[in-house]
Design a protein around this motif. Structure first.
Motif, PDB file in Angstrom:
ATOM      1  N   GLN A 275     -67.095 -98.251  22.733  1.00 21.56           N
ATOM      2  CA  GLN A 275     -68.080 -97.743  21.784  1.00 21.56           C
ATOM      3  C   GLN A 275     -68.621 -98.905  20.950  1.00 21.56           C
ATOM      4  O   GLN A 275     -67.870 -99.609  20.277  1.00 21.56           O
ATOM      5  N   ILE A 276     -69.941 -99.134  21.029  1.00 25.66           N
ATOM      6  CA  ILE A 276     -70.602-100.238  20.349  1.00 25.66           C
ATOM      7  C   ILE A 276     -71.725 -99.698  19.475  1.00 25.66           C
ATOM      8  O   ILE A 276     -72.518 -98.861  19.921  1.00 25.66           O
TER       9      ILE A 276
ATOM     10  N   VAL B 281     -68.932-102.983  15.663  1.00 27.09           N
ATOM     11  CA  VAL B 281     -70.296-103.049  15.155  1.00 27.09           C
ATOM     12  C   VAL B 281     -70.817-104.463  15.384  1.00 27.09           C
ATOM     13  O   VAL B 281     -70.160-105.442  15.020  1.00 27.09           O
ATOM     14  N   LEU B 282     -71.993-104.553  15.987  1.00 26.02           N
ATOM     15  CA  LEU B 282     -72.674-105.837  16.170  1.00 26.02           C
ATOM     16  C   LEU B 282     -73.893-105.852  15.262  1.00 26.02           C
ATOM     17  O   LEU B 282     -74.778-105.000  15.392  1.00 26.02           O
TER      18      LEU B 282
ATOM     19  N   GLN C 258     -70.581 -96.558  25.230  1.00 24.84           N
ATOM     20  CA  GLN C 258     -71.445 -95.714  24.411  1.00 24.84           C
ATOM     21  C   GLN C 258     -72.058 -96.606  23.337  1.00 24.84           C
ATOM     22  O   GLN C 258     -71.338 -97.171  22.520  1.00 24.84           O
ATOM     23  N   ILE C 259     -73.368 -96.761  23.369  1.00 26.66           N
ATOM     24  CA  ILE C 259     -74.052 -97.654  22.427  1.00 26.66           C
ATOM     25  C   ILE C 259     -74.919 -96.834  21.476  1.00 26.66           C
ATOM     26  O   ILE C 259     -75.760 -96.045  21.916  1.00 26.66           O
TER      27      ILE C 259
ATOM     28  N   GLU D 264     -66.360-110.198  26.201  1.00 25.92           N
ATOM     29  CA  GLU D 264     -65.077-109.903  25.546  1.00 25.92           C
ATOM     30  C   GLU D 264     -65.120-108.546  24.849  1.00 25.92           C
ATOM     31  O   GLU D 264     -64.178-107.752  24.938  1.00 25.92           O
ATOM     32  N   ILE D 265     -66.220-108.284  24.153  1.00 25.68           N
ATOM     33  CA  ILE D 265     -66.368-107.021  23.429  1.00 25.68           C
ATOM     34  C   ILE D 265     -66.429-105.846  24.401  1.00 25.68           C
ATOM     35  O   ILE D 265     -65.777-104.814  24.200  1.00 25.68           O
ATOM     36  N   SER D 266     -67.206-106.003  25.469  1.00 27.33           N
ATOM     37  CA  SER D 266     -67.362-104.912  26.434  1.00 27.33           C
ATOM     38  C   SER D 266     -66.073-104.635  27.196  1.00 27.33           C
ATOM     39  O   SER D 266     -65.832-103.496  27.631  1.00 27.33           O
TER      40      SER D 266
END
Length: 292
Positions: free
Chosen positions: A224-225, A175-176, A253-254, A217-219
């Protein structure tokens, strides 16, 4: 506190000294505060003039009222790249002041402006650090924060310009969030019980510049974001993350959470966040559905 250490710091407000707490500085240093009346555009252009003359203006305006000064921000502050600090009060859902006072558009309307830095603190500690960073910048900087009592989260790393921070690690999805709604996100993840360890949470802190190193880094790690913001979905953090991942060859998947294409009605803050599915319970439910 900043003004006491720097005699070039001044405060400007368009008839909102008590609402935005500029009256505290006004009482101690009346010659350093300018209340220009109900003239938001003039407040911004006046701040630009002070900056051009070597002062360090902190222009304090409610989010919804700053909309009246959009042209002034672009032409008088951003184009000449003047270091005016826009302290944007009442960001997000405001509550019982009604539909006209909700600060839901600022992230989306400030992000496209060249030369503009946009920050949103998750807690009061971050707000103080961002204000001190703004004092040193050579470009315009906007800091948006909500109405209400502040939250302190001194367990997080200090604020670094343009850098997000990991609030908690997780194994399956991330989660951002940006801004104070990150506190609701943190509580929602904690409330997920045995699923809590599956969800990572990052506070982006800065909408512009985006922390591209962190996004990479997250990607690389998650497919799934979920993005969460207390503003309109169109043009805000979720849009920025979608654009960045697409432009850099990532295809996660956002899921974007925020305010859909609507004007939010009058109501208490709690009622409205529930209606918008941005309260703790609704966020936890959405995260659980994404995990499934």
């Amino acid at each position: 506190a900043i003004a006491k250490t720097d005699d070039k710091v001044v405060g400007i407000t368009p008839a909102m000294p008590s609402g935005c707490s500029m009256n505290i500085l006004q009482r101690e240093m009346p010659e350093r505060v300018f209340d220009v009346g109900i003239a938001e555009g003039h407040a911004v252009t006046f701040s630009a003039g002070l900056s051009k003359a070597g002062m360090k203006p902190f222009c304090n305006i409610y989010s919804s009222f700053l909309q009246r000064a959009y042209d002034n921000i672009i032409h008088d502050v951003a184009i000449p790249r003047l270091p005016v600090v826009l302290c944007i009060d009442r960001a997000g859902i405001v509550g019982n002041d009604g539909a006209t006072h909700h600060g839901l558009l600022d992230l989306a309307y400030l992000r496209p402006i060249p030369n503009m830095i946009v920050a949103a603190p998750m807690c009061s500690d971050d707000l103080r650090e961002m204000m001190r960073i703004a004092q040193t910048m050579d470009a315009p900087m906007a800091i948006r924060y909500p109405r209400g009592r502040s939250v302190s989260r001194n367990n997080l790393p200090p604020v670094d310009f343009g850098k997000g921070v990991c609030v908690r690690t997780g194994k399956k999805m991330v989660v951002l969030s940006i801004g104070a709604i990150g506190n609701t996100v943190a509580d929602a993840i904690e409330a997920m019980g045995e699923k809590t360890h599956l969800v990572a949470h990052y506070d982006m802190r800065w909408l512009k510049p985006l922390d591209e190193t962190l996004l990479r880094e997250i990607s690389d790690k998650f497919d799934q974001i979920i993005t969460i913001e207390d503003g309109v979905i169109n043009g805000g953090l979720g849009s920025a993350v979608l654009e960045w991942t697409n432009d850099h060859g990532y295809h996660p998947q956002i899921t974007r959470m925020g305010v859909n294409d609507q004007f939010v009605e009058h109501g208490s803050t709690q009622e409205l966040y529930q209606l918008l599915c941005l309260d703790q319970e609704s966020i936890a439910d959405t995260l659980l559905k994404c995990l499934e």
